[in-house]
Scaffold this motif. Structure first.
Motif, PDB file in Angstrom:
ATOM      1  N   LEU A  39       0.797  -1.222   0.000  1.00 46.48           N
ATOM      2  CA  LEU A  39       0.000   0.000   0.000  1.00 46.48           C
ATOM      3  C   LEU A  39       0.829   1.272   0.000  1.00 46.48           C
ATOM      4  O   LEU A  39       0.301   2.351  -0.211  1.00 46.48           O
ATOM      5  CB  LEU A  39      -0.918   0.013   1.234  1.00 46.48           C
ATOM      6  CG  LEU A  39      -2.115  -0.924   1.157  1.00 46.48           C
ATOM      7  CD1 LEU A  39      -2.772  -1.022   2.514  1.00 46.48           C
ATOM      8  CD2 LEU A  39      -3.109  -0.470   0.118  1.00 46.48           C
ATOM      9  N   PHE A 188      -7.433   2.814   3.054  1.00 46.35           N
ATOM     10  CA  PHE A 188      -7.423   2.262   1.697  1.00 46.35           C
ATOM     11  C   PHE A 188      -7.964   0.841   1.670  1.00 46.35           C
ATOM     12  O   PHE A 188      -8.667   0.454   0.734  1.00 46.35           O
ATOM     13  CB  PHE A 188      -6.012   2.294   1.114  1.00 46.35           C
ATOM     14  CG  PHE A 188      -5.617   3.629   0.559  1.00 46.35           C
ATOM     15  CD1 PHE A 188      -6.441   4.309  -0.316  1.00 46.35           C
ATOM     16  CD2 PHE A 188      -4.412   4.209   0.920  1.00 46.35           C
ATOM     17  CE1 PHE A 188      -6.081   5.544  -0.827  1.00 46.35           C
ATOM     18  CE2 PHE A 188      -4.039   5.445   0.416  1.00 46.35           C
ATOM     19  CZ  PHE A 188      -4.877   6.116  -0.466  1.00 46.35           C
ATOM     20  N   LEU A 189      -7.624   0.054   2.681  1.00 46.89           N
ATOM     21  CA  LEU A 189      -8.151  -1.313   2.754  1.00 46.89           C
ATOM     22  C   LEU A 189      -9.669  -1.311   2.897  1.00 46.89           C
ATOM     23  O   LEU A 189     -10.362  -2.185   2.375  1.00 46.89           O
ATOM     24  CB  LEU A 189      -7.513  -2.059   3.930  1.00 46.89           C
ATOM     25  CG  LEU A 189      -6.051  -2.471   3.754  1.00 46.89           C
ATOM     26  CD1 LEU A 189      -5.498  -3.048   5.046  1.00 46.89           C
ATOM     27  CD2 LEU A 189      -5.913  -3.476   2.620  1.00 46.89           C
ATOM     28  N   ARG A 192     -11.465  -0.413  -0.613  1.00 48.35           N
ATOM     29  CA  ARG A 192     -11.493  -1.402  -1.702  1.00 48.35           C
ATOM     30  C   ARG A 192     -12.865  -2.055  -1.882  1.00 48.35           C
ATOM     31  O   ARG A 192     -13.423  -2.038  -2.981  1.00 48.35           O
ATOM     32  CB  ARG A 192     -10.428  -2.477  -1.450  1.00 48.35           C
ATOM     33  CG  ARG A 192      -9.011  -2.013  -1.689  1.00 48.35           C
ATOM     34  CD  ARG A 192      -8.052  -3.127  -1.353  1.00 48.35           C
ATOM     35  NE  ARG A 192      -6.672  -2.741  -1.528  1.00 48.35           N
ATOM     36  CZ  ARG A 192      -5.640  -3.514  -1.193  1.00 48.35           C
ATOM     37  NH1 ARG A 192      -5.861  -4.689  -0.642  1.00 48.35           N
ATOM     38  NH2 ARG A 192      -4.408  -3.094  -1.382  1.00 48.35           N
ATOM     39  N   ILE A 196     -15.556  -1.642  -5.047  1.00 47.00           N
ATOM     40  CA  ILE A 196     -16.041  -2.807  -5.789  1.00 47.00           C
ATOM     41  C   ILE A 196     -17.573  -2.805  -5.828  1.00 47.00           C
ATOM     42  O   ILE A 196     -18.196  -3.070  -6.870  1.00 47.00           O
ATOM     43  CB  ILE A 196     -15.518  -4.107  -5.160  1.00 47.00           C
ATOM     44  CG1 ILE A 196     -14.002  -4.203  -5.374  1.00 47.00           C
ATOM     45  CG2 ILE A 196     -16.217  -5.326  -5.764  1.00 47.00           C
ATOM     46  CD1 ILE A 196     -13.354  -5.349  -4.625  1.00 47.00           C
TER      47      ILE A 196
END
Length: 251
Positions: A39, A188-189, A192, A196
């Motif tokens: 990351l 950021f995790l 995701r 999606i």
């Protein structure tokens, strides 16, 4: 699911914020070294193109002033040009999650509110943007041309890319200050899965505007299989889909 039932700009913004916050809550204490390495943001910095920025700024300033100084015969045209700039410029600064996520918001603005395009024209514009090189937001060029001709295409294209581009160039000089932050990496995790979900919602929106019979279903299955089985790039799958459409719809 939220975008499917409560679409629009504010829901997109809420989901981005909620995804980042959820990532922080769930991951900030459990990041392993592999995740951190993956990351970490790039530290490479480039020179800011000041002359280019000033030139574009002067051009956009002229666009803002033209409706005021133009004659009565041309005032409406330049007002449309200015509206293209302000609408797509505002969108550019809220491009959370990329082009596919942004499709419902563009549709809500240009089809439902401003009525620049019909729903079918909008879907065709998205398809045209996918056929041409570049990101999906190049469809702004098509919308600008439909509204105000060649100048409208230039203004819409500039407006959709310039503000976010400048923000990225300027922000890249600040990345070193927080690139090692566990908070940013955890956010950021969390983003995701949110992104999606937004892309899935956009795909359902595009699919709902297609006249369903055996031909688009056949093309969909073919592209899905080729993508999963052979990992073919979109640059190959999209032109092949177009050729299949020409072949199947001529039967």
């Amino acid at each position: 699911v939220l975008l499917m039932f409560f679409g629009g700009f504010f829901m997109t913004l809420i989901l981005i914020i909620a995804g980042g916050f959820a990532g922080f809550i769930l991951y900030h204490n459990s990041l392993n070294e592999k995740e951190k390495k993956h990351l970490h943001l790039s530290t490479k910095q480039g020179r800011i193109p000041y002359l280019f920025i000033l030139s574009l700024g002067a051009f956009l300033l002229v666009i803002l002033i033209l409706p005021i100084i133009s004659s009565a015969n041309t005032n409406n045209y330049f007002e449309q040009i200015r509206k293209l700039m302000t609408v797509f410029g505002g969108m550019s600064l809220t491009l959370f999650g990329g082009g596919y996520v942004f499709i419902p918001m563009i549709q809500e603005t240009v089809v439902e509110h401003l009525q620049w395009l019909s729903l079918k024209e909008f879907a065709d514009g998205i398809a045209l943007g996918q056929i041409t090189p570049g990101p999906i937001l190049i469809s702004a060029t098509f919308i600008g041309y439909k509204v105000a001709g060649f100048l409208g295409a230039i203004v819409a294209t500039t407006a959709i890319f310039l503000p976010s581009g400048l923000l990225m160039i300027t922000g890249s000089h600040l990345l070193n200050k927080f690139k090692e932050s566990d908070l940013i990496e955890a956010a950021f995790l969390g983003l995701r899965p949110a992104v999606i979900g937004m892309i899935f919602s956009a795909s359902l929106f595009i699919g709902s505007n297609i006249d369903i019979d055996w031909r688009p279903i056949l093309i969909f299955i073919f592209v899905l299989l080729m993508s999963f089985r052979y990992n073919l790039r979109a640059a190959i799958l999209i032109p092949v889909s177009g050729l299949l459409g020409i072949l199947l719809y001529s039967l």
